[in-house]
Design a protein around this motif. Structure first.
Motif, PDB file in Angstrom:
ATOM      1  N   GLU A  77     -17.834  -1.504  29.657  1.00  0.00           N
ATOM      2  CA  GLU A  77     -18.925  -0.761  30.285  1.00  0.00           C
ATOM      3  C   GLU A  77     -18.940  -1.043  31.792  1.00  0.00           C
ATOM      4  O   GLU A  77     -18.453  -2.085  32.250  1.00  0.00           O
ATOM      5  CB  GLU A  77     -20.264  -1.150  29.639  1.00  0.00           C
ATOM      6  CG  GLU A  77     -21.242   0.002  29.662  1.00  0.00           C
ATOM      7  CD  GLU A  77     -22.587  -0.306  29.028  1.00  0.00           C
ATOM      8  OE1 GLU A  77     -23.344   0.638  28.833  1.00  0.00           O
ATOM      9  OE2 GLU A  77     -22.883  -1.480  28.745  1.00  0.00           O
ATOM     10  N   VAL A  79     -21.416  -0.136  35.586  1.00  0.00           N
ATOM     11  CA  VAL A  79     -22.494   0.570  36.283  1.00  0.00           C
ATOM     12  C   VAL A  79     -21.824   1.455  37.318  1.00  0.00           C
ATOM     13  O   VAL A  79     -20.996   0.990  38.118  1.00  0.00           O
ATOM     14  CB  VAL A  79     -23.502  -0.393  36.927  1.00  0.00           C
ATOM     15  CG1 VAL A  79     -24.413   0.345  37.905  1.00  0.00           C
ATOM     16  CG2 VAL A  79     -24.357  -1.054  35.852  1.00  0.00           C
ATOM     17  N   ALA A  97     -24.795   4.052  33.411  1.00  0.00           N
ATOM     18  CA  ALA A  97     -23.906   3.061  32.786  1.00  0.00           C
ATOM     19  C   ALA A  97     -23.097   3.790  31.731  1.00  0.00           C
ATOM     20  O   ALA A  97     -23.618   4.662  31.022  1.00  0.00           O
ATOM     21  CB  ALA A  97     -24.710   1.931  32.161  1.00  0.00           C
ATOM     22  N   VAL A 116     -29.431   4.702  34.677  1.00  0.00           N
ATOM     23  CA  VAL A 116     -29.826   3.369  35.132  1.00  0.00           C
ATOM     24  C   VAL A 116     -30.968   3.519  36.128  1.00  0.00           C
ATOM     25  O   VAL A 116     -30.839   4.243  37.121  1.00  0.00           O
ATOM     26  CB  VAL A 116     -28.611   2.667  35.785  1.00  0.00           C
ATOM     27  CG1 VAL A 116     -29.046   1.516  36.659  1.00  0.00           C
ATOM     28  CG2 VAL A 116     -27.635   2.197  34.706  1.00  0.00           C
ATOM     29  N   HIS A 126     -27.932  -4.331  34.739  1.00  0.00           N
ATOM     30  CA  HIS A 126     -27.829  -3.315  33.687  1.00  0.00           C
ATOM     31  C   HIS A 126     -26.558  -3.490  32.852  1.00  0.00           C
ATOM     32  O   HIS A 126     -26.325  -2.735  31.914  1.00  0.00           O
ATOM     33  CB  HIS A 126     -27.926  -1.910  34.291  1.00  0.00           C
ATOM     34  CG  HIS A 126     -29.319  -1.618  34.774  1.00  0.00           C
ATOM     35  ND1 HIS A 126     -30.224  -0.883  34.049  1.00  0.00           N
ATOM     36  CD2 HIS A 126     -29.974  -2.015  35.890  1.00  0.00           C
ATOM     37  CE1 HIS A 126     -31.375  -0.823  34.699  1.00  0.00           C
ATOM     38  NE2 HIS A 126     -31.241  -1.491  35.826  1.00  0.00           N
ATOM     39  N   LEU A 127     -25.740  -4.481  33.218  1.00  0.00           N
ATOM     40  CA  LEU A 127     -24.609  -4.860  32.358  1.00  0.00           C
ATOM     41  C   LEU A 127     -24.898  -6.165  31.617  1.00  0.00           C
ATOM     42  O   LEU A 127     -24.089  -6.604  30.813  1.00  0.00           O
ATOM     43  CB  LEU A 127     -23.337  -5.033  33.204  1.00  0.00           C
ATOM     44  CG  LEU A 127     -22.841  -3.759  33.874  1.00  0.00           C
ATOM     45  CD1 LEU A 127     -21.659  -4.063  34.793  1.00  0.00           C
ATOM     46  CD2 LEU A 127     -22.451  -2.706  32.834  1.00  0.00           C
ATOM     47  N   GLY A 131     -28.903  -4.734  30.022  1.00  0.00           N
ATOM     48  CA  GLY A 131     -27.873  -3.867  29.434  1.00  0.00           C
ATOM     49  C   GLY A 131     -27.566  -4.252  27.993  1.00  0.00           C
ATOM     50  O   GLY A 131     -28.389  -4.848  27.293  1.00  0.00           O
TER      51      GLY A 131
END
Ligand SMILES: NC(=O)c1ccc[n+]([C@@H]2O[C@H](COP(=O)([O-])OP(=O)(O)OC[C@H]3O[C@@H](n4cnc5c(N)ncnc54)[C@H](OP(=O)(O)O)[C@@H]3O)[C@@H](O)[C@H]2O)c1
Length: 346
Positions: A77, A79, A97, A116, A126-127, A131
């Motif tokens: 994954e 961003v 994402a 995001v 966000h990871l 996330g």
């Protein structure tokens, strides 16, 4: 974008045990075209997560983590920022994402992307905390663990993407939290900053005794992230009717073969039966519907300072393979991410 190069980190051979730098190589390619419904994205941060190693292991890769062919772009994954969109819900400049892999540019179906919101927390979070790893922790803790205030929660890989969120949710719930990490320095951080009641160094020779001494009232919930000796030490110290949340076993991901040795099934079954333990398997994909709820809860904790998160940020796609090795050897201090280009929100 014809004069712009897409740098992509590719697999040169399947790692033999612990990955090495030359298992990976950066190759240059073209920026992809997009079709109707697709979005062209530029990577800002890439994740370095244990599941990526599973894609590179012929023994383990199947089903949800298929084997990456030699020469393939390392999956994972990222961003991303939208460069060009042919998908109605997204426009140039949006942050998203998606599973773009380790490369500068990717073309993905717009419907596969998660928007995001940069006001919830830093983009890189966000990871991690905001996330997929954070969602894994949130789902496992709030939907499976059944932890009550005062109960003991045991968390391996305590500072990582999953573990740091489990530990802090458990603390907020009023549980006694015991983390596991791999050095005195990491354990100190887990206690002083993340708020664990205690953190034990898994490299101590008497680790199982340390766990037993640290849990005189035994463990109510073991959030299992690593397997191996840490798992067995937790199992010995489980309380009757305890829950074991089976999230991952990173200690196995570099093994080309299953470790040889005695059949441990009888020991395992005896413990489960005598202690009436409940083992619950966790797959984050079952809980994607919880994203909004989870991001509200953890986002609020980040904003009001109740949640602390540390990231191990590695600069540049050239160093992404090295970042994976660091994570697998426990040299990462917090959630591992690779910054590919300047973060426009900083
Ligand atoms: N079931 C699901 O849906 C799901 C989803 C996401 C993640 N997971 C799993 O959750 C676990 C944690 O993932 P994460 O993203 O949060 O990773 P992470 O904790 O950020 O990184 C992995 C950590 O594992 C520890 N570790 C590495 N090798 C080890 C070994 N041989 N023995 C014991 N510990 C070792 C190290 O921590 P220390 O140095 O602190 O010990 C390392 O930092 C992984 O097993 C992953 O596969 C499962």
């Amino acid at each position: 974008m014809s004069n712009i190069v897409n740098r992509r980190m590719t697999l040169q051979r399947y790692p033999d045990g612990m990955p090495r730098d030359d298992d990976f190589a950066v190759v240059e390619g073209e920026v992809p075209d997009i079709g109707e419904g697709d979005v062209l994205c530029r990577a800002i941060y890439l994740t370095v997560d244990p599941y990526i190693r599973v894609h590179l292991n012929p023994r383990l890769a199947k089903g949800y983590a298929p084997l990456l062919p030699i020469g393939g772009v390392i999956p994972g994954e990222a961003v991303l920022q939208v460069e060009r969109s042919r998908f109605p819900g997204l426009k140039e400049g949006d942050f998203v994402a998606g599973f773009g892999g380790w490369q500068d540019f990717c073309a993905l179906p717009g419907a596969s992307l998660r928007k995001v919101d940069p006001t919830l927390g830093p983009l890189s979070a966000h990871l991690g905390a905001l996330g997929m790893p954070g969602l894994t922790a949130y789902a496992g803790f709030t939907r499976l663990a059944e932890a009550e205030p005062g109960q003991t929660v045991f968390v391996s890989a305590a500072l990582g993407g999953v573990g740091a969120v489990v530990g802090q949710l458990a603390r907020e719930r009023g549980c006694r939290t015991i983390g596991v990490s791999s050095s005195a320095e990491k354990c100190r951080y887990a206690v002083e900053t993340l708020g664990y009641d205690l953190c034990l160094d898994r490299n101590q020779s008497d680790f199982a005794d340390l766990v037993a001494k640290a849990c005189p009232e035994k463990i109510d919930v073991n959030f299992e992230n690593v397997g191996g000796d840490v798992f067995w030490a937790a199992l010995h110290s489980m309380k009757d009717y305890g829950r074991m949340i089976m999230c991952g076993l990173v200690s196995d991901y570099n093994n080309d073969e299953l470790p040889s040795g005695p059949d441990l099934a009888p020991t395992l079954i005896r413990y489960i039966a005598l202690k009436r333990l409940v083992m619950k398997g966790l797959m984050v994909a079952d809980f994607f519907n919880l994203y909004p709820e989870f991001q509200q809860v953890v986002g609020a904790m980040i904003r009001d300072g109740r949640f602390r998160h540390k990231e191990y940020i590695v600069e540049g796609i050239d160093n992404a393979g090295r970042a994976m090795i660091d994570m697998m050897e426990g040299r990462n201090f917090g959630k591992t991410v690779v910054r590919i280009t300047d973060d426009p929100t900083l």
